[in-house]
Write an enzyme that holds these catalytic residues in place. Structure first.
Site, mmCIF file in Angstrom:
data_model
loop_
_atom_site.group_PDB
_atom_site.id
_atom_site.type_symbol
_atom_site.label_atom_id
_atom_site.label_comp_id
_atom_site.label_asym_id
_atom_site.label_seq_id
_atom_site.Cartn_x
_atom_site.Cartn_y
_atom_site.Cartn_z
ATOM 1 N N HIS A 177 0.502 -1.107 0.256
ATOM 2 C CA HIS A 177 -0.004 0.079 -0.218
ATOM 3 C C HIS A 177 0.403 1.571 -0.033
ATOM 4 C CE1 HIS A 177 -3.324 -2.961 0.716
ATOM 5 N NE2 HIS A 177 -3.967 -1.832 0.908
ATOM 6 N N HIS B 29 0.766 -4.322 9.413
ATOM 7 C CA HIS B 29 2.069 -3.954 8.776
ATOM 8 C C HIS B 29 2.800 -3.942 10.487
ATOM 9 C CE1 HIS B 29 2.251 -4.937 4.486
ATOM 10 N NE2 HIS B 29 1.532 -4.345 4.841
ATOM 11 N N ASP C 55 7.952 -2.798 8.059
ATOM 12 C CA ASP C 55 7.470 -2.791 6.796
ATOM 13 C C ASP C 55 6.939 -0.687 6.315
ATOM 14 O OD1 ASP C 55 7.224 -5.052 7.250
ATOM 15 O OD2 ASP C 55 5.289 -5.450 7.920
#
Length: 306
Positions: free
Chosen positions: A161, A202, A206
């Protein structure tokens, strides 16, 4: 017509970028078979940000969807408005290059080490945390879209994302024209980063790795794709339309006229190379005159003596 000509020339690279999105999804599906649930890792972001809960996971997805949709619409706005700052084909070629380079690094990273997923469906006790062995190859190739993407586990470092978000925000920051929207886009990227961690989708690593990796990838690819140079060089961002090209030629002509006018005012008109050549010729001419004068004087002196 220009877009069609560009598409005929660049369609292979565009198609490769689109196909790689499927390859990236296939890799994320494959690592889910290797994922093993376990206790959550110690995370500074989890300590700092309160857990939103499973029912609030839509918040980060809503921001991501708004960024994604608005960016796609913006890239196609030259087909509606006449003010063309870029060509859609070229900007998507660049965006896909950013995405593919970042996703290649992401695939290498999450296959190197599988971390226990922090998301709710990836924790111990969830039926989705580990996938049973596939019955056939088509079960893997079809990747169970979109459920297989939304409920994947194991593809952690680094956030997909955030790859899309940072690529879109950086691209608009460079080629967009609205300062307020640029600031808003960066603000939304920061908020999304925090929501991803607060939603436990996450780990903080990350998101942090995505921030510096994507920016470095964009910097590297920008230095290799030369058809869209940086605006600070005074070079057009992309091939200009006829109207913009005429305007740029007029500006350059006016600039040259102003420069010549300042030279006339300062008494510096003329080519400095010509001035140097004239000075050298004048020097040689003076030397020739002096040499002739000296020769005549010597001859007169000798004749007088005779």
């Amino acid at each position: 017509m220009v877009e069609l000509a560009l598409l005929r020339d660049k369609w292979g690279l565009l198609l490769a970028g689109v196909v790689f999105q499927y390859v990236h999804g296939l890799a994320a599906r494959g690592v889910h078979y290797l994922h093993r649930p376990g206790p959550l890792l110690q995370d500074l972001g989890f300590m700092a940000l309160p857990e939103l809960g499973q029912d609030k996971g839509y918040l980060s997805e809503s921001i991501f969807s708004s960024i994604f949709i608005s960016f796609v619409l913006w890239t196609f706005h030259p087909f509606i408005y006449h003010s063309k700052r870029f060509y859609t084909v070229l900007i998507w070629r660049r965006v896909l290059a950013f995405l593919v380079a970042s996703q290649v690094l992401r695939i290498i990273t999450f296959y190197s080490t599988q971390l226990p997923g922090p998301n709710y469906h990836c924790r111990e006790g969830s039926k989705l945390a580990t996938l049973p062995p596939p019955n056939n190859v088509f079960e893997v190739l079809l990747i169970n879209f979109p459920r297989g993407i939304l409920f994947g586990c194991g593809d952690l470092i680094f956030s997909s994302h955030m790859i899309f978000t940072l690529v879109f925000v950086r691209t608009y920051h460079k080629y967009g024209s609205k300062r307020f929207i640029k600031l808003l886009a960066w603000f939304m990227a920061i908020i999304q980063s925090l929501l991803i961690i607060a939603s436990r989708k996450h780990y903080s690593v990350d998101v942090v790795v995505a921030w510096y990796t994507v920016n470095l990838v964009v910097f590297f690819v920008d230095s290799k794709l030369a058809e869209m140079p940086d605006r600070t060089n005074g070079v057009p961002l992309l091939p200009l339309s006829t109207r913009e090209k005429d305007g740029r030629l007029k500006e350059e002509k006016d600039s040259r006229l102003k420069e010549e006018f300042h030279k006339l005012l300062n008494g510096n008109h003329g080519d400095p190379t010509d001035r140097r050549q004239r000075a050298q010729m004048n020097g040689r001419h003076d030397e020739d005159i002096n040499h002739t004068h000296s020769t005549l004087s010597d001859a007169a002196a000798n004749g007088g003596g005779t």
